[in-house]
Every structure is written in C-alpha cells, then in structure tokens.
Design a protein around this motif. Sequence first.
Motif, short mmCIF file in Angstrom:
data_model
loop_
_atom_site.label_atom_id
_atom_site.label_comp_id
_atom_site.label_asym_id
_atom_site.label_seq_id
_atom_site.Cartn_x
_atom_site.Cartn_y
_atom_site.Cartn_z
N PHE A 82 -20.81 -52.74 -14.56
CA PHE A 82 -20.80 -52.16 -16.01
C PHE A 82 -19.45 -51.52 -15.87
N GLU A 84 -19.06 -48.18 -16.55
CA GLU A 84 -19.03 -47.17 -15.76
C GLU A 84 -19.93 -47.61 -14.56
N ALA A 85 -19.70 -47.12 -13.24
CA ALA A 85 -20.39 -47.68 -12.05
C ALA A 85 -22.03 -47.83 -12.36
N GLY A 86 -22.39 -46.41 -12.74
CA GLY A 86 -23.88 -46.59 -12.98
C GLY A 86 -24.59 -46.61 -11.62
N LEU A 87 -24.26 -45.80 -10.79
CA LEU A 87 -24.92 -45.66 -9.50
C LEU A 87 -25.84 -44.48 -9.88
N SER A 144 -20.42 -50.25 -6.91
CA SER A 144 -21.23 -50.77 -7.73
C SER A 144 -20.74 -52.53 -7.53
#
Lengths: 280, 195
Positions: A82, A84-87, A144
Amino acid sequence: MYLRIDGIEKSFIDDRKENVKVLEGINLNVKKGSFVSIVGPSGCGKSTLLYLVAGLDKSDRGEIRVDGNLVTKPGPERVVVFQEAGLFPWLTVLENVTYGLILKKMPKEVAKTKALDVLKMVHLSRYVNSYPHELSGGMKQRVSIARALVMEPDILLMDEPFSALDEQTRMVLHKELLEIWRKTKVTIFFITHNIREAVLLSEEVVVFATRPGRIKEIIPVPTMKDGVTPDSVTLNTEQRILSILQDEIEKVLKEEMGDDYSFKTDHLHRGDSGDMGSHI
Amino acid sequence: MGRILLGFTIAIVVGLILGYFIWRYKLVEDTLGFVVTALQSIPSIVWFPLAIIWFGLNDFSILFIVTIGATWTMTVNATSGFKNVPQLYQRVAKVYGSSGFHFLRTVILPASVPQIISGLRIAWAFSWRALMAGELLGGGGGLGQLLEMGRSLGQMDLVISVMIIIAIIGTIVDNVVFSRLERNVEVKWGIRGRA
Ligand SMILES: Nc1ncnc2c1ncn2[C@@H]1O[C@H](COP(=O)(O)OP(=O)(O)OP(=O)(O)O)[C@@H](O)[C@H]1O
Ligand SMILES: [Mg+2]
C-alpha cells in the motif's frame, strides 16, 4: 494470459445514497512476469481495481482470473503493497515480515530464515529486531515490500507505493524494485500518479479514463535490448501519456469547477523537478 | 488494594467482551451501546445501596462497586478502540490471510491497546474513588475505614495523614504506572512522536 480481468464493473453508494459507477467494462490481460503500470486521474478507480484483484472487494459484474483460477478472496499469491507501509507497530520488523508465513503454518525457523533473506534483499539486515517507529519512511516501505516478497507471490500489487517518499528515497527504491523484479520474475501491477515513474519502471502503461473509470489506452514502453533506453524515447512516451491524460484531467476540472473553466495547458509543462505529471 | 486489582481485572475482561459485541453487532450497539453510555454516567457509589441489598454490607459489595465503576468506562473505550482500528491494518491482515479469531487477536486487540490504556487510566480513577467511598461507608478495613476511625476519635492528624496517603497512592498509580505506560505505547504505536 496470466492475469485476466474480464468485463469488470463496480459501483459504490456515495454519501447522498446515490449509486456511482466507479469501474465500467474493464478488460485487461497481463502476461506472467511483466511489469504493468496504471495511471489515471484521481478518483478514477485505480485502487478499487487493485482491491478487486487482491480479493479485498467484490465486483458487481465480470471476473478476475489468475492462472485460470477465479479470484474470490485474498490469497498469499496476490499480495498488496500500500501507499503507507502499514506495518504493525506492535511487532518487530522480523515479526512483521513473517506474519503471513506463520499464518500459512510455516515452522517459525523456516519462516525466519526466509524473512532474513528478503530483508537482506531490501538492505535491512541491520534492523531485523527494530520496531517500525524506529525506522524512516523509506525503510518502512522496504519492510512492507519485504513482507510481500517473502510470500513468494505470483503477483505483486502495488498501490502508489512510493508516493509518500522523498525524491532521493524514491529513486533508490526504483532501482531496488527493478532488481527484485528481474531476480524474482514476479508479475507487478503498479499504480502511480507519476508518469515518469510509470515509464521508468514498467513495460506497459495502462491509462485510465474517469467517471466511470475505464481503460482509455494501453501504451507499450519501448526498451532497448541492452536495458538502456535513450532519454528522448522515454520523454516521447511520457509526452504521449500526458497528452492522453490532459483530456481526462480537463474533463474532471470542468465538472468540478463549471464550464467556464478553461484549461491552462502551461500548468502541465515539465517542471524543474522532472516528476512530470505527478500532480494528476 | 487486593480488591481494586481484582475488581479492575474483572472490569477489563467484561469491558473487552462487551466492547467486542457492541463493535461486532449493530443490534447490540443500538441497544446495549446506549445503556452503557447511560450507566457510565452514574457515579459508582450510587450502586452501593443496591449492592448492600444484594450482597450485604461486606467486602463483596465494595468489590462490586469498584468493578462496576470501571466496567462501563472500559466498555466505552474498548468499543471506540475496536472501531478506530485503521482500515489499512485490517486490509493488510486480510491480504496475508488473517480472519476470525486470529484477526481479532493479532490485529484488532493490539491495535486498540492505546485506547484501552487510556480507558484503564480513567477506569482507575473511578475505581479508586469508589474504593475509598465504599470503605468509608462500608468498612472491611483499608484506608477508608482508617479515615472513618480518625473521624470518630476526633483525631485530625490521623484524618489528614490518611488523606495525604490516598492522594499519594492515587497520583503514583496515575502518573507512574498509567501515564508512563500510555506514553510508551503511544510512541511505539506511532501516535505520538519521540519526545
Ligand atoms: N468503499 C467505498 N465507498 C464509497 N465510495 C468509494 C469507496 N471506495 C472508493 N469509492 C469511490 O470510488 C471512486 C474511486 O476510488 P479509488 O480509490 O479507486 O480511486 P483512485 O483512482 O485510486 O484515486 P487516487 O488516485 O486518488 O488514489 C472514488 O470516487 C471514491 O470516492
Ligand atoms: Mg488510490
């Protein structure tokens, strides 16, 4: 064909409870191992299409097949990177990367070995035990990407993965992504706002029209056999994509600002930064 | 102190479970959600007469009001924590094949931790007050009882010292335990920058 998108249609109910058609008659075939970019005006349904391919959402009509198999739900062979990395902030880098593997019931040790391999590929071996909040934006996005690659996906779906990064970091990651693509031969489906980025990375650029979102044109990106494409050729392709997009952008602005709006072409000329068209 | 820990634990568990149902089922939200908000506005000492009728004037009644004071706050915070889990985390989890209880355990719960901790902090304040009020009225030992003893003996110094102790314990728990916990979690979860 490897990824087959066939007659996809999708509508949403908007705030005023009206039915808005976001995608109409999308047909697209993607060859195995190819790198395809999608560009188009904001809100034309690019992310929506990507979510459909990912299996995160369902279409109203049409079907999507990968290697002949109908897509009905998310699967580890189609992973998404995505914007945003969304980790997960409560997990370390390593735990984030092994999240999907452990879910696939892979033994912890095997998963760890694999994760360390990919983290090396994205040059993050030193940050294996760090938490996401200790990393820079570019490093997070690398994690990501590693988290996606470790699944050994058939298709890597990327939704503007570099648009939140600064120019330098982005250039480094472009290089890394191309290396990864050549090494792993993964099929990449890449959404971007940046025409230059699309032309630089991909073999084919799909240009979207808007309201409802549909494919306007598919532009092949010429590459020389030795991998070095002269700037003039690249620029030419960029110009071509830009001029197709201009009509679409004009349409959007007219709808939003009324008919008296006259499109100022000079706003779209290449700026000094060279990221032509990144404002669309 | 044992009472408050036990009461607190019960409140957390009940709050999380209620929060889960309110978050998960629209029907429960429409019905129970409103009731919880109403219940939350009742100061917990108001429950005391009812508790005495049910359980008698004993430890159990105090435990009851301590628990009930914290439960509604926990419920409200857990619900809003669950509701505010970023879409992005949920999408990521689904992409990697998480669902059902695994999804709840590895994404929804940890992502709600900051909200749950703020809930704990407020719940603590309520519980602490409820405990003191309960002990003062109900006995069963503890600081509240000591305070009451000081009053009946007319010992001003005892009363004041107990008040100071109450203030100190309240502050220490709030500032040292919860405040620090909250800050650490917020930094790690990326809600607050490193100071
Ligand atoms: N869940 C949803 N509910 C209602 N409308 C939605 C939903 N998701 C998307 N839309 C609408 O669908 C349209 C297309 O959205 P989408 O996110 O696919 O656009 P996009 O091409 O990715 O845009 P951008 O380039 O800005 O990311 C938008 O008008 C958006 O408002
Ligand atoms: Mg988008």
